[in-house]
Enzyme design. Structure first.
Site, mmCIF file in Angstrom:
data_model
loop_
_atom_site.group_PDB
_atom_site.id
_atom_site.type_symbol
_atom_site.label_atom_id
_atom_site.label_comp_id
_atom_site.label_asym_id
_atom_site.label_seq_id
_atom_site.Cartn_x
_atom_site.Cartn_y
_atom_site.Cartn_z
ATOM 1 N N ASP A 294 -2.422 -8.473 11.548
ATOM 2 C CA ASP A 294 -3.795 -8.854 11.214
ATOM 3 C C ASP A 294 -4.315 -10.040 12.033
ATOM 4 O O ASP A 294 -5.514 -10.298 12.056
ATOM 5 C CB ASP A 294 -3.889 -9.188 9.716
ATOM 6 N N SER B 11 0.836 -1.213 0.000
ATOM 7 C CA SER B 11 0.000 0.000 0.000
ATOM 8 C C SER B 11 0.867 1.258 0.000
ATOM 9 O O SER B 11 0.545 2.257 -0.663
ATOM 10 C CB SER B 11 -0.964 0.009 1.186
ATOM 11 N N HIS C 292 5.402 -12.948 7.215
ATOM 12 C CA HIS C 292 5.650 -11.562 6.804
ATOM 13 C C HIS C 292 6.834 -11.523 5.850
ATOM 14 O O HIS C 292 7.757 -12.333 5.973
ATOM 15 C CB HIS C 292 5.940 -10.663 8.015
ATOM 16 N N HIS D 76 -2.163 -8.775 1.865
ATOM 17 C CA HIS D 76 -1.803 -7.530 2.564
ATOM 18 C C HIS D 76 -2.951 -7.167 3.516
ATOM 19 O O HIS D 76 -3.304 -7.950 4.382
ATOM 20 C CB HIS D 76 -1.510 -6.466 1.486
ATOM 21 N N ARG E 233 3.041 -4.998 16.567
ATOM 22 C CA ARG E 233 1.669 -4.502 16.448
ATOM 23 C C ARG E 233 0.690 -5.566 16.946
ATOM 24 O O ARG E 233 -0.349 -5.257 17.521
ATOM 25 C CB ARG E 233 1.376 -4.109 14.991
HETATM 26 N N1 CMX Z 1 0.658 -19.926 5.736
HETATM 27 C C1 CMX Z 1 1.069 -20.868 4.858
HETATM 28 N N2 CMX Z 1 2.135 -20.726 4.062
HETATM 29 C C2 CMX Z 1 2.846 -19.595 4.191
HETATM 30 C C3 CMX Z 1 2.513 -18.585 5.111
HETATM 31 C C4 CMX Z 1 1.337 -18.778 5.890
HETATM 32 N N3 CMX Z 1 0.905 -17.863 6.758
HETATM 33 N N4 CMX Z 1 3.388 -17.578 5.008
HETATM 34 C C5 CMX Z 1 4.266 -17.938 4.042
HETATM 35 N N5 CMX Z 1 3.929 -19.139 3.545
HETATM 36 C C6 CMX Z 1 4.539 -19.854 2.435
HETATM 37 C C7 CMX Z 1 4.450 -19.007 1.169
HETATM 38 O O1 CMX Z 1 3.130 -19.085 0.603
HETATM 39 C C8 CMX Z 1 5.545 -19.575 0.330
HETATM 40 O O2 CMX Z 1 5.090 -20.800 -0.199
HETATM 41 P P1 CMX Z 1 5.457 -21.250 -1.732
HETATM 42 O O3 CMX Z 1 6.946 -21.279 -1.782
HETATM 43 O O4 CMX Z 1 4.793 -22.581 -1.849
HETATM 44 O O5 CMX Z 1 4.866 -20.194 -2.622
HETATM 45 C C9 CMX Z 1 6.620 -19.882 1.378
HETATM 46 O O6 CMX Z 1 5.919 -20.002 2.639
HETATM 47 C C10 CMX Z 1 7.678 -18.826 1.501
HETATM 48 O O7 CMX Z 1 7.052 -17.591 1.778
HETATM 49 P P2 CMX Z 1 7.797 -16.466 2.639
HETATM 50 O O8 CMX Z 1 9.036 -16.092 1.919
HETATM 51 O O9 CMX Z 1 7.908 -16.915 4.055
HETATM 52 O O10 CMX Z 1 6.751 -15.272 2.651
HETATM 53 P P3 CMX Z 1 6.544 -14.126 1.561
HETATM 54 O O11 CMX Z 1 7.485 -13.017 1.872
HETATM 55 O O12 CMX Z 1 6.564 -14.665 0.178
HETATM 56 O O13 CMX Z 1 5.045 -13.704 1.869
HETATM 57 C C11 CMX Z 1 3.173 -13.126 3.189
HETATM 58 C C12 CMX Z 1 4.678 -12.948 3.001
HETATM 59 C C13 CMX Z 1 2.724 -12.145 4.269
HETATM 60 C C14 CMX Z 1 2.461 -12.773 1.875
HETATM 61 C C15 CMX Z 1 2.891 -14.588 3.600
HETATM 62 O O14 CMX Z 1 3.518 -14.859 4.839
HETATM 63 C C16 CMX Z 1 1.414 -14.904 3.705
HETATM 64 O O15 CMX Z 1 0.795 -15.250 2.693
HETATM 65 N N6 CMX Z 1 0.793 -14.783 4.932
HETATM 66 C C17 CMX Z 1 -0.634 -14.952 5.096
HETATM 67 C C18 CMX Z 1 -1.378 -13.698 4.639
HETATM 68 C C19 CMX Z 1 -1.170 -12.553 5.611
HETATM 69 O O16 CMX Z 1 -1.286 -12.696 6.812
HETATM 70 N N7 CMX Z 1 -0.892 -11.349 5.056
HETATM 71 C C20 CMX Z 1 -0.780 -10.132 5.846
HETATM 72 C C21 CMX Z 1 0.653 -9.622 6.000
HETATM 73 C C22 CMX Z 1 0.701 -8.337 6.802
HETATM 74 C C23 CMX Z 1 0.130 -7.192 6.011
HETATM 75 O O17 CMX Z 1 0.700 -6.804 4.980
HETATM 76 O O18 CMX Z 1 -0.930 -6.680 6.374
#
Ligand code: CMX
Length: 443
Positions: free
Chosen positions: A373, A241, A318, A271, A327
């Protein structure tokens, strides 16, 4: 010129001079290296942007102008009940880098009250949308509809000098932040309360009045809104964002367009929409298990079934953080102080015990800990704000404080159009071939 604007102008002029001198002398200094996996991997960690208002450390979490969330809770002027900081104070800090006095914060509340009038056509536009339009669609549309009020756009069309961009951006920023609670509350009341709107109470502070217009009388909910609006405001510049707002703004699109861009990025489930997804996921779990008091074993089983279905656990993980999000911890502390034994909060705390080891065991998740979140929805549900499709709008109202104060800095420092380089896969293959040939010749 108002006192905040004057202070900002002076600080910006000083920093601009310092940056110019530094770039003249050290502009070619290398700060980073980019590897191929970053090109393919969402540009993780590449240092490529100036963002003055906050900085994120993977272990410590966010610091706003050097202050952690617990420090800000001590130092920023608080709401009338003396509990949580007023977000006005955080905005002041982000904009000029100084902790404001009580009087300065009261002045800012007065400014935002004074500037809070929303033009009638914005409400008419909202009323023309189907009532079940997602609140984030309504929120982004309302911000765009308010663009008719942009000082920046009007003054640019009149031939504004570059040296005045910061001034017009400041005016738009102040007006926009002043109007957002009214617009956001209007969306909530039209969508979930049959259009039974509540007039603002200008004797209240910015977040208190927002809580009032949403329809919540409990002083603790007002206190929660002050905390919520403070902790969601900024998370350095690289998050989607913030970066989207920055990118759009770099084209000299005005702050209304820029913020709308940021809000559409916030609306994604990876996000800001994760706050909605978390509570949906928790209620689906409670339904599936058939109790509001699940055991850790039952939660673990449900977590595993979510992962087996190829879904993420919302609220966990994250892109930068590598410890529990401060937070999240601030909201946990709020619940410990204000809420006694609520099932929904207890479930969130149990999930906090269960999820990290399971995610860790997958061996690929870089951060198994909760983010902001993971907690917010449970607090809102507890106080009666149960319409989870609205949650990301609350995040958005708060996020505006950070991304718009950063936008003021971008225009004041004269940061240019953002334009990184993209490559095709063919370019990558050619590049690797040439690199290997060069290495062979050298070796
Ligand atoms: N549950 C399951 N799998 C997860 C996970 C979770 N909460 N967090 C990461 N992973 C997985 C990824 O999907 C990725 O899998 P693939 O290799 O199969 O694609 C792997 O672990 C590696 O990911 P990462 O490097 O640890 O995380 P990223 O930097 O790519 O992504 C985020 C970060 C936040 C998108 C991810 O942790 C996620 O999807 N979390 C759940 C959604 C969420 O809570 N988002 C809010 C974030 C805070 C905000 O911006 O508001």
């Amino acid at each position: 010129m108002d006192p905040l604007k004057q202070k900002f102008n002076q600080k910006a002029a000083e920093l601009k001079k310092e940056i110019k001198a530094l770039l003249k002398e050290k502009g070619n200094t290398k700060v980073d290296e980019v590897v191929l996996s970053q090109v393919f991997g969402g540009a993780r960690g590449i240092k490529m942007m100036l963002w003055e208002t906050s900085q994120l450390d993977p272990i410590e979490g966010i610091r706003f102008r050097g202050y952690s969330i617990p420090q800000l809770r001590e130092l920023l002027p608080k709401g009338p009940d003396g509990k949580e900081p007023r977000p006005e104070g955080l905005f002041w800090l982000m904009l000029v880098g100084e902790i404001p006095t009580d009087d300065q914060v009261k002045w800012l509340t007065g400014q935002w009250t004074h500037r809070s009038n929303v033009p009638e056509h914005v409400f008419k536009m909202l009323d023309s949308l189907p009532v079940d339009t997602h609140p984030m669609t309504q929120f982004s549309s309302a911000i765009i509809a308010m663009q008719t009020e942009s000082c920046f756009a009007r003054r640019y069309a009149e031939g504004m000098s570059k040296t005045e961009y910061w001034d017009a951006t400041y005016e738009d920023t102040m007006n926009l932040i002043a109007r957002l609670p009214r617009v956001a509350a209007y969306i909530y009341r039209r969508t979930f309360h049959g259009g039974d709107h509540i007039t603002p109470d200008f004797s209240l502070d910015w977040a208190g009045n927002f809580a009032h217009m949403l329809g919540f009388k409990d002083p603790d909910f007002k206190s929660l809104m002050r905390l919520y609006m403070t902790i969601h405001a900024d998370h350095e510049g690289g998050n989607a964002s913030a970066h989207a707002t920055h990118l759009v703004g770099s084209t000299l699109s005005d702050p209304y367009y820029s913020l709308a861009g940021g809000m559409t990025a916030l609306a994604g489930p990876l996000h800001g929409l994760a706050n909605q997804e978390v509570i949906k996921w928790i209620f689906r779990m409670l339904d599936a298990i058939g109790t509001n008091k699940p055991t850790k074993e039952q939660i673990a089983e449900y977590v595993k079934s979510t992962l087996a279905a190829g879904q993420v656990i919302p609220g966990y993980g994250h892109a930068v953080l590598r410890r529990p999000d401060p937070r999240f911890m601030a909201q946990k502390r709020f619940a410990e102080e204000n809420i006694k034994d609520a099932d929904i909060v207890n479930v969130v705390w149990k999930i906090f015990e269960v999820v990290p080891p399971i995610l860790e065991s997958l061996g690929k998740v870089k951060n198994p800990w909760p983010n902001v979140d993971a907690h917010s929805g449970s607090l809102l549900v507890h106080y009666g704000l149960k319409e989870n499709e609205y949650y990301t709008v609350l995040f958005g109202v708060s996020r505006a404080l950070g991304v718009l104060s950063a936008l003021c800095w971008s225009r004041a420092l004269g940061l240019p159009l953002e334009r990184p380089k993209s490559v095709t896969f063919n370019w990558v293959k050619e590049f690797l071939k040439k690199t290997e040939e060069t290495e062979q010749v050298a070796g």
